[in-house]
Scaffold this active site. Structure first.
Site, PDB file in Angstrom:
ATOM      1  N   TYR A 244       0.935  -1.374  -0.040  1.00 37.38           N
ATOM      2  CA  TYR A 244      -0.078  -0.039   0.001  1.00 37.38           C
ATOM      3  C   TYR A 244       0.974   1.321  -0.016  1.00 37.38           C
ATOM      4  O   TYR A 244       1.662   1.673   0.982  1.00 37.38           O
ATOM      5  CB  TYR A 244      -0.805   0.166   1.049  1.00 37.38           C
ATOM      6  CG  TYR A 244      -1.735  -1.284   1.272  1.00 37.38           C
ATOM      7  CD1 TYR A 244      -2.115  -2.067   0.383  1.00 37.38           C
ATOM      8  CD2 TYR A 244      -2.427  -1.273   2.606  1.00 37.38           C
ATOM      9  CE1 TYR A 244      -2.746  -3.116   0.447  1.00 37.38           C
ATOM     10  CE2 TYR A 244      -3.276  -2.635   2.773  1.00 37.38           C
ATOM     11  CZ  TYR A 244      -3.595  -3.373   1.569  1.00 37.38           C
ATOM     12  OH  TYR A 244      -4.249  -4.622   1.798  1.00 37.38           O
TER      13      TYR A 244
ATOM     14  N   HIS B   8       0.389 -11.781   1.597  1.00 34.32           N
ATOM     15  CA  HIS B   8      -0.362 -10.847   0.718  1.00 34.32           C
ATOM     16  C   HIS B   8      -1.043 -11.751  -0.429  1.00 34.32           C
ATOM     17  O   HIS B   8      -2.267 -11.746  -0.578  1.00 34.32           O
ATOM     18  CB  HIS B   8       0.337  -9.896   0.382  1.00 34.32           C
ATOM     19  CG  HIS B   8      -0.962  -8.513   0.148  1.00 34.32           C
ATOM     20  ND1 HIS B   8      -0.572  -7.183   0.199  1.00 34.32           N
ATOM     21  CD2 HIS B   8      -2.235  -8.602   0.255  1.00 34.32           C
ATOM     22  CE1 HIS B   8      -1.520  -6.385   0.102  1.00 34.32           C
ATOM     23  NE2 HIS B   8      -2.613  -7.103  -0.040  1.00 34.32           N
TER      24      HIS B   8
ATOM     25  N   SER C 295     -12.797  -5.037   1.568  1.00 34.08           N
ATOM     26  CA  SER C 295     -13.553  -4.341   0.852  1.00 34.08           C
ATOM     27  C   SER C 295     -14.758  -4.646   1.377  1.00 34.08           C
ATOM     28  O   SER C 295     -16.055  -5.052   0.681  1.00 34.08           O
ATOM     29  CB  SER C 295     -13.249  -4.613  -0.577  1.00 34.08           C
ATOM     30  OG  SER C 295     -14.307  -3.784  -1.378  1.00 34.08           O
ATOM     31  N   PRO C 296     -15.042  -4.539   2.701  1.00 37.66           N
ATOM     32  CA  PRO C 296     -16.428  -5.154   3.356  1.00 37.66           C
ATOM     33  C   PRO C 296     -17.576  -4.261   2.997  1.00 37.66           C
ATOM     34  O   PRO C 296     -18.658  -4.542   3.072  1.00 37.66           O
ATOM     35  CB  PRO C 296     -16.518  -4.936   5.066  1.00 37.66           C
ATOM     36  CG  PRO C 296     -15.387  -3.683   4.963  1.00 37.66           C
ATOM     37  CD  PRO C 296     -14.352  -3.995   3.738  1.00 37.66           C
ATOM     38  N   LEU C 297     -17.242  -2.900   2.247  1.00 39.82           N
ATOM     39  CA  LEU C 297     -18.234  -2.121   1.731  1.00 39.82           C
ATOM     40  C   LEU C 297     -18.456  -2.352   0.302  1.00 39.82           C
ATOM     41  O   LEU C 297     -18.886  -1.152  -0.345  1.00 39.82           O
ATOM     42  CB  LEU C 297     -18.073  -0.962   2.219  1.00 39.82           C
ATOM     43  CG  LEU C 297     -18.478  -0.377   3.836  1.00 39.82           C
ATOM     44  CD1 LEU C 297     -17.904   0.833   4.240  1.00 39.82           C
ATOM     45  CD2 LEU C 297     -19.920  -0.868   4.042  1.00 39.82           C
ATOM     46  N   GLY C 298     -17.736  -3.281  -0.356  1.00 40.22           N
ATOM     47  CA  GLY C 298     -17.729  -3.365  -1.964  1.00 40.22           C
ATOM     48  C   GLY C 298     -17.136  -2.040  -2.748  1.00 40.22           C
ATOM     49  O   GLY C 298     -17.998  -1.475  -3.443  1.00 40.22           O
TER      50      GLY C 298
ATOM     51  N   GLY D   9     -17.097   0.769  -1.769  1.00 40.66           N
ATOM     52  CA  GLY D   9     -18.262   2.231  -1.714  1.00 40.66           C
ATOM     53  C   GLY D   9     -19.404   1.798  -2.303  1.00 40.66           C
ATOM     54  O   GLY D   9     -20.383   2.533  -1.938  1.00 40.66           O
ATOM     55  N   PHE D  10     -19.551   0.722  -3.084  1.00 42.82           N
ATOM     56  CA  PHE D  10     -20.887   0.655  -3.736  1.00 42.82           C
ATOM     57  C   PHE D  10     -22.097   0.267  -2.475  1.00 42.82           C
ATOM     58  O   PHE D  10     -23.290   0.805  -2.818  1.00 42.82           O
ATOM     59  CB  PHE D  10     -20.891  -0.722  -4.553  1.00 42.82           C
ATOM     60  CG  PHE D  10     -21.993  -1.099  -5.264  1.00 42.82           C
ATOM     61  CD1 PHE D  10     -22.673  -0.402  -6.446  1.00 42.82           C
ATOM     62  CD2 PHE D  10     -23.081  -2.250  -4.745  1.00 42.82           C
ATOM     63  CE1 PHE D  10     -23.779  -0.835  -7.070  1.00 42.82           C
ATOM     64  CE2 PHE D  10     -24.175  -2.583  -5.432  1.00 42.82           C
ATOM     65  CZ  PHE D  10     -24.549  -1.895  -6.596  1.00 42.82           C
TER      66      PHE D  10
END
Length: 382
Positions: free
Chosen positions: A102, A172, A251-254, A256-257
């Site tokens: 990152y 990773h 990415s638990p919120l997709g 941002g989706f």
């Protein structure tokens, strides 16, 4: 006209008074945590705690991946990123997720600066495995998990993170050239030296996870998982439950989706990975938005926000699941941790889960060039 996703106000335009009410249930405990400062701990977190193997962390963590560069390719204000990290701790977050890739390297430096006043009260992660030049941070082709390289990579992580140990170190991605037993051997040596406390794997194949755990107990697996991508339910989650391994959804919120920030008109900038993910393609986006509409209905009924419902759904699935939503905006961080206040009755959860399962998501979660690195099996040791 296409929707401008770079606007902070558009990020969660759905935030009405209902969202404020959901987050307000944490207000008292948050205020208390702020007065405690560096005396806060995982066991006293107002968010509650969960265990990844034997590692105890807050029930929601903070992913810092985009604090060096956002999906929209902008570079956030470093002082504000440090402020967000410290406010997250004051609000009960004791689990912070980073990686050498990152930035590369830069995000570890930001996290190291952010947690410096309370390093001993939090658990931090980093990850090795992508081919990152140890000195320059330049991203080179392919993967590298040779034992000698892992040890050198960790030395760099410790310096950037301003610490003497990494609480949870992940591979990773699986290196198809290195037996996982050799990787585990290197981690064993680092644990013996006190430089690493726990280890985990990301996006590995099932055989590799079993072999890794047999060689050295694995504390956590990190894979993409959300209402938008439920692939880990096929074998990853059952295997983690069988072996007693914690699970950390990235990415638990997709991307941002699931916050309601994206609509059928949204188009993505060059350099934004969502532009090359077919689930966000113009032909698929309108159909996939049925999931967001479902979240909005549940958010209204629970005095919450769509993102809080999505995070609460993850946490309700298993007590050893710890989501790590990432953000570069203070209000979004506070909203995300407000998900810990959302509760479902067994009947409500069953109803929501069935409704999510009934929506067939169109398109792939990642481009083929990236997916090729997932579900990889390490070679057998000879």
């Amino acid at each position: 006209m296409a929707k401008n996703i770079h606007s902070a106000s558009d990020r969660r335009g759905f935030l009405l008074s209902a969202g404020t009410l959901a987050a307000s249930s944490l207000a008292t405990s948050v205020a208390t945590a702020q007065t405690m400062g560096a005396s806060a701990s995982a066991t006293a977190s107002p968010l509650g705690s969960r265990k990844l193997g034997t590692l105890q962390v807050s029930s929601i963590g903070l992913g810092v991946q985009n604090m060096g560069r956002t999906y929209q390719t902008t570079v956030p204000s470093r002082p504000e990123m440090v402020n967000i990290i410290r406010r997250a701790f004051d609000s009960g977050v004791t689990f912070f997720d980073a990686a050498e890739a990152y930035g590369p390297h830069e995000v570890e430096r930001i996290l190291g600066e952010g947690i410096a006043p309370f390093r001993n009260q939090v658990a931090i992660t980093s990850k090795f495995g992508w081919n990152i030049d140890l000195q320059t941070g330049q991203r080179l082709p392919g993967l590298i998990s040779r034992p000698d390289h892992i040890k050198l990579a960790v030395e760099g992580m410790l310096k950037r993170l301003r610490t003497d140990r990494i609480d949870l170190l992940y591979q990773h991605r699986v290196d198809p050239q290195v037996p996982i037993e050799d990787v585990a051997g290197a981690i064993k040596e680092l644990i013996a030296q006190g430089k690493v406390l726990h280890w985990g794997l990301c996006e590995m194949g099932p055989g590799t996870l079993r072999r890794a755990h047999a060689e050295l107990p694995v504390s956590a697996v990190q894979n993409e998982y959300s209402m938008l991508w439920r692939g880990p339910e096929k074998w990853v989650l059952p295997l983690c439950e069988e072996l007693g391994i914690g699970f950390v959804p990235w990415s638990p919120l997709g991307v941002g989706f699931l916050t309601g920030a994206i609509d059928a008109r949204t188009r993505f900038a060059d350099g934004d990975i969502r532009k090359i993910e077919s689930r966000f393609a113009p032909e698929n986006l309108p159909r996939n938005l049925a999931l967001v509409e479902l979240l909005k209905r549940w958010a209204a009924s629970k005095a919450a926000t769509p993102g809080q419902i999505a995070l609460a759904w993850l946490m309700a699935r298993k007590p050893w699941i710890v989501p790590i939503p990432g953000t570069t905006q203070m209000p979004h961080m506070l909203e995300n941790i407000g998900a810990a206040a959302v509760r479902f009755t067994p009947q409500e959860f069953a109803e929501l889960d069935a409704a999510v399962a009934a929506i067939e998501i169109q398109g792939a979660r990642l481009p083929d060039s990236v997916l090729v690195y997932s579900d990889v099996e390490a070679p057998l040791k000879r």
